[in-house]
Design an enzyme around this catalytic site. Structure first.
Site, PDB file in Angstrom:
ATOM      1  N   CYS A  76       5.528   2.125  -2.558  1.00  0.00           N
ATOM      2  CA  CYS A  76       6.785   2.789  -2.924  1.00  0.00           C
ATOM      3  C   CYS A  76       7.934   2.166  -2.126  1.00  0.00           C
ATOM      4  O   CYS A  76       7.718   1.404  -1.174  1.00  0.00           O
ATOM      5  CB  CYS A  76       6.695   4.298  -2.661  1.00  0.00           C
ATOM      6  N   CYS A 131       7.872   2.655   1.652  1.00  0.00           N
ATOM      7  CA  CYS A 131       6.862   1.830   2.342  1.00  0.00           C
ATOM      8  C   CYS A 131       7.281   0.362   2.383  1.00  0.00           C
ATOM      9  O   CYS A 131       7.030  -0.338   3.368  1.00  0.00           O
ATOM     10  CB  CYS A 131       5.503   1.983   1.668  1.00  0.00           C
ATOM     11  N   CYS A 164       2.685   8.237   3.104  1.00  0.00           N
ATOM     12  CA  CYS A 164       1.885   7.336   2.256  1.00  0.00           C
ATOM     13  C   CYS A 164       0.842   6.603   3.101  1.00  0.00           C
ATOM     14  O   CYS A 164       0.982   6.473   4.330  1.00  0.00           O
ATOM     15  CB  CYS A 164       2.771   6.292   1.595  1.00  0.00           C
ATOM     16  N   GLU A 171      -0.850  14.448   2.565  1.00  0.00           N
ATOM     17  CA  GLU A 171       0.174  15.265   1.919  1.00  0.00           C
ATOM     18  C   GLU A 171       0.439  16.543   2.699  1.00  0.00           C
ATOM     19  O   GLU A 171      -0.298  16.892   3.636  1.00  0.00           O
ATOM     20  CB  GLU A 171      -0.273  15.574   0.477  1.00  0.00           C
ATOM     21  N   ASN A 195      -3.097   8.385   2.421  1.00  0.00           N
ATOM     22  CA  ASN A 195      -1.974   9.305   2.277  1.00  0.00           C
ATOM     23  C   ASN A 195      -2.359  10.686   2.776  1.00  0.00           C
ATOM     24  O   ASN A 195      -3.503  11.148   2.596  1.00  0.00           O
ATOM     25  CB  ASN A 195      -1.412   9.339   0.850  1.00  0.00           C
ATOM     26  N   GLU A 201       0.250   3.395   3.297  1.00  0.00           N
ATOM     27  CA  GLU A 201       0.754   2.187   3.951  1.00  0.00           C
ATOM     28  C   GLU A 201       1.481   2.531   5.248  1.00  0.00           C
ATOM     29  O   GLU A 201       1.355   1.831   6.265  1.00  0.00           O
ATOM     30  CB  GLU A 201       1.729   1.430   3.036  1.00  0.00           C
TER      31      GLU A 201
HETATM   32  N1  THU Z   1       1.515   7.176  -2.215  1.00  0.00           N
HETATM   33  C1  THU Z   1       1.024   6.294  -1.280  1.00  0.00           C
HETATM   34  O1  THU Z   1       0.146   6.625  -0.465  1.00  0.00           O
HETATM   35  N2  THU Z   1       1.555   5.047  -1.241  1.00  0.00           N
HETATM   36  C2  THU Z   1       2.563   4.605  -2.054  1.00  0.00           C
HETATM   37  O2  THU Z   1       3.061   3.497  -1.879  1.00  0.00           O
HETATM   38  C3  THU Z   1       3.050   5.455  -3.136  1.00  0.00           C
HETATM   39  C4  THU Z   1       2.527   6.839  -3.185  1.00  0.00           C
HETATM   40  C5  THU Z   1       0.968   8.533  -2.241  1.00  0.00           C
HETATM   41  C6  THU Z   1       1.943   9.605  -1.871  1.00  0.00           C
HETATM   42  C7  THU Z   1       1.356  10.827  -2.549  1.00  0.00           C
HETATM   43  O3  THU Z   1       0.393  11.400  -1.676  1.00  0.00           O
HETATM   44  C8  THU Z   1       0.631  10.269  -3.752  1.00  0.00           C
HETATM   45  O4  THU Z   1       0.532   8.866  -3.546  1.00  0.00           O
HETATM   46  C9  THU Z   1       1.326  10.537  -5.065  1.00  0.00           C
HETATM   47  O5  THU Z   1       2.651  10.147  -5.008  1.00  0.00           O
END
Ligand code: THU
Length: 126
Positions: free
Chosen positions: A86, A89, A53, A44, A42, A55
């Site tokens: 999520c 994704c 994210c 940010e 991920n 994925e």
């Molecule tokens: N996140 C992911 O990388 N994958 C997911 O399927 C859900 C959330 C990350 C996004 C963010 O950087 C952190 O998790 C908290 O939400």
């Protein structure tokens, strides 16, 4: 490649996560039908909605390198709950491989697996 090998690539990818806001690193390892693996983490952003994210990072790396047929994705987060993908994704991966397998692992040795089609019933399409 075994499930555990793919999961360990996901864990390794999580070490590159850029997570100054959530402090929640996630890693993904996406295995293509031909055996190629693309990893992602991920990434940010101060504009929080611009975060991508793990994925989707892995999926964009794969598609941009000409790979669109996916077999499995392993996801790792050092979390209490299983790090299932999520909604965004799920929809994103569903575009390319509705029947792919999703392996989720958290701290410790155990992992769970799902079919994407079971996690994303009635995905949007047209
Ligand atoms: N996140 C992911 O990388 N994958 C997911 O399927 C859900 C959330 C990350 C996004 C963010 O950087 C952190 O998790 C908290 O939400």
């Amino acid at each position: 490649m075994t499930d555990r090998e793919l999961l360990s690539l996901a864990k390794k990818a999580s070490m590159n996560a850029y997570v100054p806001y959530s402090r929640f690193p996630v890693g993904a390892a996406l295995e293509c039908e031909d055996g190629t693996v693309f990893t992602g983490c991920n990434v940010e952003n101060a504009a929080l909605g611009s975060t991508i994210c793990a994925e989707r990072t892995a999926c964009c790396k794969a598609v941009s390198e000409g790979h669109r047929s996916f077999k499995r994705v392993a996801i790792y987060a050092d979390s209490e709950n299983w790090p299932t993908p999520c909604g965004a994704c799920r929809q994103f991966l569903y575009e390319f491989a509705p029947d792919m397998e999703i392996l989720c692992s958290k701290a410790g040795d155990r992992y769970v697996s799902y079919k994407l089609s079971a996690l994303m019933p009635h995905a949007f399409n047209y």
